[in-house]
Design an enzyme around this catalytic site. Structure first.
Site, PDB file in Angstrom:
ATOM      1  N   GLU A   1       0.814  -1.211   0.000  1.00 50.18           N
ATOM      2  CA  GLU A   1       0.000   0.000   0.000  1.00 50.18           C
ATOM      3  C   GLU A   1       0.851   1.266   0.000  1.00 50.18           C
ATOM      4  O   GLU A   1       2.002   1.260   0.436  1.00 50.18           O
ATOM      5  CB  GLU A   1      -0.911   0.004   1.245  1.00 50.18           C
ATOM      6  CG  GLU A   1      -1.950  -1.102   1.187  1.00 50.18           C
ATOM      7  CD  GLU A   1      -2.775  -1.256   2.458  1.00 50.18           C
ATOM      8  OE1 GLU A   1      -3.933  -1.662   2.336  1.00 50.18           O
ATOM      9  OE2 GLU A   1      -2.266  -0.989   3.563  1.00 50.18           O
TER      10      GLU A   1
ATOM     11  N   CYS B   1       3.331   8.629   0.771  1.00 47.66           N
ATOM     12  CA  CYS B   1       3.986   7.725   1.711  1.00 47.66           C
ATOM     13  C   CYS B   1       4.062   6.367   1.021  1.00 47.66           C
ATOM     14  O   CYS B   1       3.032   5.799   0.664  1.00 47.66           O
ATOM     15  CB  CYS B   1       3.137   7.651   2.980  1.00 47.66           C
ATOM     16  SG  CYS B   1       3.671   6.392   4.142  1.00 47.66           S
TER      17      CYS B   1
ATOM     18  N   CYS C   1       6.487  -6.661   6.674  1.00 50.24           N
ATOM     19  CA  CYS C   1       7.607  -6.067   7.410  1.00 50.24           C
ATOM     20  C   CYS C   1       8.147  -7.085   8.406  1.00 50.24           C
ATOM     21  O   CYS C   1       7.356  -7.761   9.078  1.00 50.24           O
ATOM     22  CB  CYS C   1       7.158  -4.813   8.150  1.00 50.24           C
ATOM     23  SG  CYS C   1       8.511  -3.996   9.048  1.00 50.24           S
TER      24      CYS C   1
ATOM     25  N   CYS D   1       7.286  -4.789  15.470  1.00 50.49           N
ATOM     26  CA  CYS D   1       6.908  -3.821  16.524  1.00 50.49           C
ATOM     27  C   CYS D   1       5.499  -4.179  17.029  1.00 50.49           C
ATOM     28  O   CYS D   1       4.589  -4.391  16.229  1.00 50.49           O
ATOM     29  CB  CYS D   1       6.921  -2.401  15.979  1.00 50.49           C
ATOM     30  SG  CYS D   1       8.537  -1.890  15.386  1.00 50.49           S
TER      31      CYS D   1
ATOM     32  N   CYS E   1       2.189  -2.152  15.837  1.00 47.19           N
ATOM     33  CA  CYS E   1       1.993  -1.814  14.415  1.00 47.19           C
ATOM     34  C   CYS E   1       1.245  -2.909  13.657  1.00 47.19           C
ATOM     35  O   CYS E   1       1.586  -4.093  13.767  1.00 47.19           O
ATOM     36  CB  CYS E   1       3.361  -1.563  13.772  1.00 47.19           C
ATOM     37  SG  CYS E   1       3.265  -1.162  12.015  1.00 47.19           S
TER      38      CYS E   1
ATOM     39  N   GLY F   1       7.127  -1.836   5.565  1.00 45.73           N
ATOM     40  CA  GLY F   1       8.501  -2.322   5.456  1.00 45.73           C
ATOM     41  C   GLY F   1       9.526  -1.443   6.144  1.00 45.73           C
ATOM     42  O   GLY F   1       9.225  -0.325   6.578  1.00 45.73           O
ATOM     43  N   GLU F   2      10.723  -1.968   6.248  1.00 51.16           N
ATOM     44  CA  GLU F   2      11.841  -1.242   6.850  1.00 51.16           C
ATOM     45  C   GLU F   2      12.831  -0.886   5.730  1.00 51.16           C
ATOM     46  O   GLU F   2      13.570  -1.751   5.248  1.00 51.16           O
ATOM     47  CB  GLU F   2      12.496  -2.137   7.927  1.00 51.16           C
ATOM     48  CG  GLU F   2      13.814  -1.636   8.483  1.00 51.16           C
ATOM     49  CD  GLU F   2      13.815  -0.157   8.891  1.00 51.16           C
ATOM     50  OE1 GLU F   2      12.914   0.279   9.618  1.00 51.16           O
ATOM     51  OE2 GLU F   2      14.739   0.562   8.454  1.00 51.16           O
TER      52      GLU F   2
ATOM     53  N   SER G   1      12.220   6.868   7.040  1.00 50.28           N
ATOM     54  CA  SER G   1      12.025   6.538   8.450  1.00 50.28           C
ATOM     55  C   SER G   1      12.526   5.124   8.711  1.00 50.28           C
ATOM     56  O   SER G   1      12.250   4.209   7.937  1.00 50.28           O
ATOM     57  CB  SER G   1      10.535   6.640   8.784  1.00 50.28           C
ATOM     58  OG  SER G   1      10.313   6.272  10.125  1.00 50.28           O
TER      59      SER G   1
ATOM     60  N   SER H   1      12.278   6.068  14.325  1.00 50.73           N
ATOM     61  CA  SER H   1      11.173   5.655  15.183  1.00 50.73           C
ATOM     62  C   SER H   1      11.757   5.273  16.528  1.00 50.73           C
ATOM     63  O   SER H   1      12.114   4.127  16.763  1.00 50.73           O
ATOM     64  CB  SER H   1      10.452   4.458  14.559  1.00 50.73           C
ATOM     65  OG  SER H   1       9.880   4.828  13.335  1.00 50.73           O
ATOM     66  N   LEU H   2      11.871   6.252  17.415  1.00 49.61           N
ATOM     67  CA  LEU H   2      12.526   5.993  18.708  1.00 49.61           C
ATOM     68  C   LEU H   2      11.489   5.440  19.703  1.00 49.61           C
ATOM     69  O   LEU H   2      11.697   4.389  20.298  1.00 49.61           O
ATOM     70  CB  LEU H   2      13.191   7.260  19.226  1.00 49.61           C
ATOM     71  CG  LEU H   2      14.214   7.052  20.344  1.00 49.61           C
ATOM     72  CD1 LEU H   2      15.395   6.211  19.881  1.00 49.61           C
ATOM     73  CD2 LEU H   2      14.723   8.385  20.884  1.00 49.61           C
ATOM     74  N   HIS H   3      10.399   6.159  19.877  1.00 47.76           N
ATOM     75  CA  HIS H   3       9.236   5.676  20.631  1.00 47.76           C
ATOM     76  C   HIS H   3       9.467   5.375  22.108  1.00 47.76           C
ATOM     77  O   HIS H   3       8.593   4.812  22.779  1.00 47.76           O
ATOM     78  CB  HIS H   3       8.604   4.443  19.972  1.00 47.76           C
ATOM     79  CG  HIS H   3       8.228   4.622  18.529  1.00 47.76           C
ATOM     80  ND1 HIS H   3       7.999   5.856  17.948  1.00 47.76           N
ATOM     81  CD2 HIS H   3       8.045   3.711  17.528  1.00 47.76           C
ATOM     82  CE1 HIS H   3       7.686   5.680  16.674  1.00 47.76           C
ATOM     83  NE2 HIS H   3       7.709   4.399  16.392  1.00 47.76           N
TER      84      HIS H   3
ATOM     85  N   ASN I   1      -2.464   5.446  16.608  1.00 55.11           N
ATOM     86  CA  ASN I   1      -3.670   5.110  15.855  1.00 55.11           C
ATOM     87  C   ASN I   1      -4.104   3.711  16.257  1.00 55.11           C
ATOM     88  O   ASN I   1      -3.374   2.745  16.009  1.00 55.11           O
ATOM     89  CB  ASN I   1      -3.385   5.155  14.354  1.00 55.11           C
ATOM     90  CG  ASN I   1      -3.114   6.564  13.879  1.00 55.11           C
ATOM     91  OD1 ASN I   1      -3.909   7.467  14.113  1.00 55.11           O
ATOM     92  ND2 ASN I   1      -1.968   6.766  13.239  1.00 55.11           N
TER      93      ASN I   1
ATOM     94  N   CYS J   1      -0.646   6.115  10.099  1.00 53.26           N
ATOM     95  CA  CYS J   1       0.591   5.432  10.497  1.00 53.26           C
ATOM     96  C   CYS J   1       0.277   4.130  11.214  1.00 53.26           C
ATOM     97  O   CYS J   1      -0.525   4.111  12.149  1.00 53.26           O
ATOM     98  CB  CYS J   1       1.413   6.288  11.452  1.00 53.26           C
ATOM     99  SG  CYS J   1       1.864   7.871  10.789  1.00 53.26           S
TER     100      CYS J   1
HETATM  101  N1  SAH Z   1       9.943   0.691   9.368  1.00 48.37           N
HETATM  102  C1  SAH Z   1      10.108   2.106   9.339  1.00 48.37           C
HETATM  103  C2  SAH Z   1       9.116   2.781   8.428  1.00 48.37           C
HETATM  104  C3  SAH Z   1       7.677   2.749   8.920  1.00 48.37           C
HETATM  105  S1  SAH Z   1       7.212   4.361   9.271  1.00 48.37           S
HETATM  106  C4  SAH Z   1      10.080   2.662  10.737  1.00 48.37           C
HETATM  107  O1  SAH Z   1       9.897   1.883  11.668  1.00 48.37           O
HETATM  108  O2  SAH Z   1      10.329   3.839  10.943  1.00 48.37           O
HETATM  109  C5  SAH Z   1       5.726   4.134  10.122  1.00 48.37           C
HETATM  110  C6  SAH Z   1       5.722   4.889  11.435  1.00 48.37           C
HETATM  111  O3  SAH Z   1       4.466   4.701  12.086  1.00 48.37           O
HETATM  112  C7  SAH Z   1       6.779   4.358  12.383  1.00 48.37           C
HETATM  113  O4  SAH Z   1       7.290   5.396  13.146  1.00 48.37           O
HETATM  114  C8  SAH Z   1       5.956   3.422  13.235  1.00 48.37           C
HETATM  115  O5  SAH Z   1       6.572   3.121  14.446  1.00 48.37           O
HETATM  116  C9  SAH Z   1       4.688   4.224  13.407  1.00 48.37           C
HETATM  117  N2  SAH Z   1       3.534   3.443  13.802  1.00 48.37           N
HETATM  118  C10 SAH Z   1       3.351   2.108  13.716  1.00 48.37           C
HETATM  119  N3  SAH Z   1       2.153   1.755  14.174  1.00 48.37           N
HETATM  120  C11 SAH Z   1       1.537   2.887  14.571  1.00 48.37           C
HETATM  121  C12 SAH Z   1       0.269   3.193  15.110  1.00 48.37           C
HETATM  122  N4  SAH Z   1      -0.626   2.233  15.319  1.00 48.37           N
HETATM  123  N5  SAH Z   1      -0.018   4.477  15.379  1.00 48.37           N
HETATM  124  C13 SAH Z   1       0.868   5.452  15.113  1.00 48.37           C
HETATM  125  N6  SAH Z   1       2.081   5.231  14.585  1.00 48.37           N
HETATM  126  C14 SAH Z   1       2.414   3.967  14.323  1.00 48.37           C
END
Ligand code: SAH
Length: 343
Positions: free
Chosen positions: A92, A107, A114, A118, A121, A161-162, A191, A214-216, A290, A333
């Site tokens: 997508e 995007c 992927c 995580c 996700c 994907g990464e 990202s 994506s530090l989180h 989300n 996202c």
């Molecule tokens: N694999 C890469 C590219 C994906 S970017 C990465 O990890 O950065 C997608 C972004 O959305 C990432 O920052 C991911 O962590 C975030 N994400 C994943 N699930 C989400 C959700 N349910 N709500 C908000 N952000 C989310």
């Protein structure tokens, strides 16, 4: 013999194809412009080519072998595309316009599924099927432009994907966007969940697009609990790699932080994050979680989001809250989760 696939080919490749089919070389430039500047996806619309050339091209070439399988339009006018690749796999991409801005952002995906796993996700729940080729990556942009008749100005590698695990194809696709589609490096953002060796490679390449991480989390323990990649590439080591990156490229990184209720959204979490990145040349992009049916995580309260933002701002960081797009069509996202293949 397979037909020659045009999108993804350079001018000189199209020239040599044209000479192989006994066509004059200067026609290649016309085709090149139709494809990349005008996003035309059928030969009949290439009106400055003689009819006979168009007929011959239909016989010997295809414009792209990727199809738009499905398209959903959100209330906020975000569009989610489902692409079908030649082997029947799906991925997508999402087209977004933000109010009051001329930018049109796409995007795009770099892999089918992927492998990163995580826990929050939806894409991760699919597992991993394969990498997309560089041409498959850029065809997403070609097809969106052809479908909408609009010029995409910004690209974010934030779909399925990464990207850094598909490193060479990712880099090739960035170069193709710059060369063929005239999209400047500064309008491209990649990202990553934090693949350290590849971040080092980007630093060595003097990568001029934006790197988002994506530090989180503000510490190893929380990060490891939601992102398996952190077990391999630890928090402190990741921050040093980012420091090295900003030193070498002179560029700021974007710290992405998805706020999840009760997991990483407390005042203490904000302080810890602010401290951890205080010496890193960076901006922060907060993403409100989300929700999706594939996981139990919840979005934080508005109050928690604003407090989190203020604490980071008070520490001197520039902080933005990512606008949520296309939630009603699962295009936001972490919501991209098309099945791999047609059944
Ligand atoms: N694999 C890469 C590219 C994906 S970017 C990465 O990890 O950065 C997608 C972004 O959305 C990432 O920052 C991911 O962590 C975030 N994400 C994943 N699930 C989400 C959700 N349910 N709500 C908000 N952000 C989310």
């Amino acid at each position: 013999m397979d037909k020659f696939e045009l999108v993804g080919k350079s001018l000189s490749e199209i020239e040599s194809f044209m000479s192989d089919i006994n066509q004059s070389k200067f026609r290649a430039k016309q085709i090149y412009n139709w494809l990349y500047l005008k996003s035309v996806n059928n030969f009949d619309d290439m009106t400055d080519l003689p009819l006979a050339s168009r007929e011959l091209l239909k016989e010997k070439a295809v414009i792209t072998s990727v199809n738009i399988k499905d398209k959903q339009i959100s209330k906020d006018s975000t569009i989610k595309y489902l692409f079908e690749f030649p082997d029947g796999c799906y991925a997508e991409a999402v087209l977004m316009r933000f109010d009051n801005r001329a930018n049109l952002t796409a995007c795009i995906s770099t892999q089918i599924g992927c492998p990163m796993g995580c826990s929050f996700c939806a894409t991760a729940k699919l597992g991993f099927k394969r990498n997309l080729t560089a041409v498959e990556i850029i065809q997403q942009i070609f097809l969106i432009q052809a479908d909408t008749n609009l010029k995409i100005t910004n690209i974010v590698y934030m779909g399925q994907g990464e990207p850094l695990l598909n490193f060479d194809n990712f880099i090739d696709s960035v170069n193709m966007f710059r060369e063929f589609f005239q999209i400047g490096a500064r309008r491209i953002t990649v990202s990553t969940c934090g693949i350290i060796p590849q971040i080092n490679k980007l630093a060595d390449l003097d990568f001029q697009s934006t790197l988002a991480i994506s530090l989180h989390a503000g510490n190893q323990k929380t990060r490891e609990a939601i992102m398996p990649v952190a077990k391999k590439y630890g928090f402190d080591e990741l921050l040093s790699a980012l420091k090295n990156y900003t030193d070498k490229t002179g560029r700021r990184v974007t710290i992405e932080y998805v706020l999840i209720k009760g997991i990483n959204d407390s005042v203490n979490d904000a302080k810890e994050l602010a401290y951890a990145i205080s010496k890193l040349k960076s901006n922060v992009n907060l993403i409100v979680y989300n929700e999706n049916e594939k996981s139990d995580f919840k979005r934080p309260s508005k109050d928690a989001v604003l407090k989190f933002k203020y604490i980071l701002e008070a520490s001197g960081k520039k902080v933005t809250i990512r606008l949520e797009r296309g939630n009603d069509i699962d295009a936001a996202c972490g919501q991209l989760s098309s099945k791999f293949k047609k059944q």
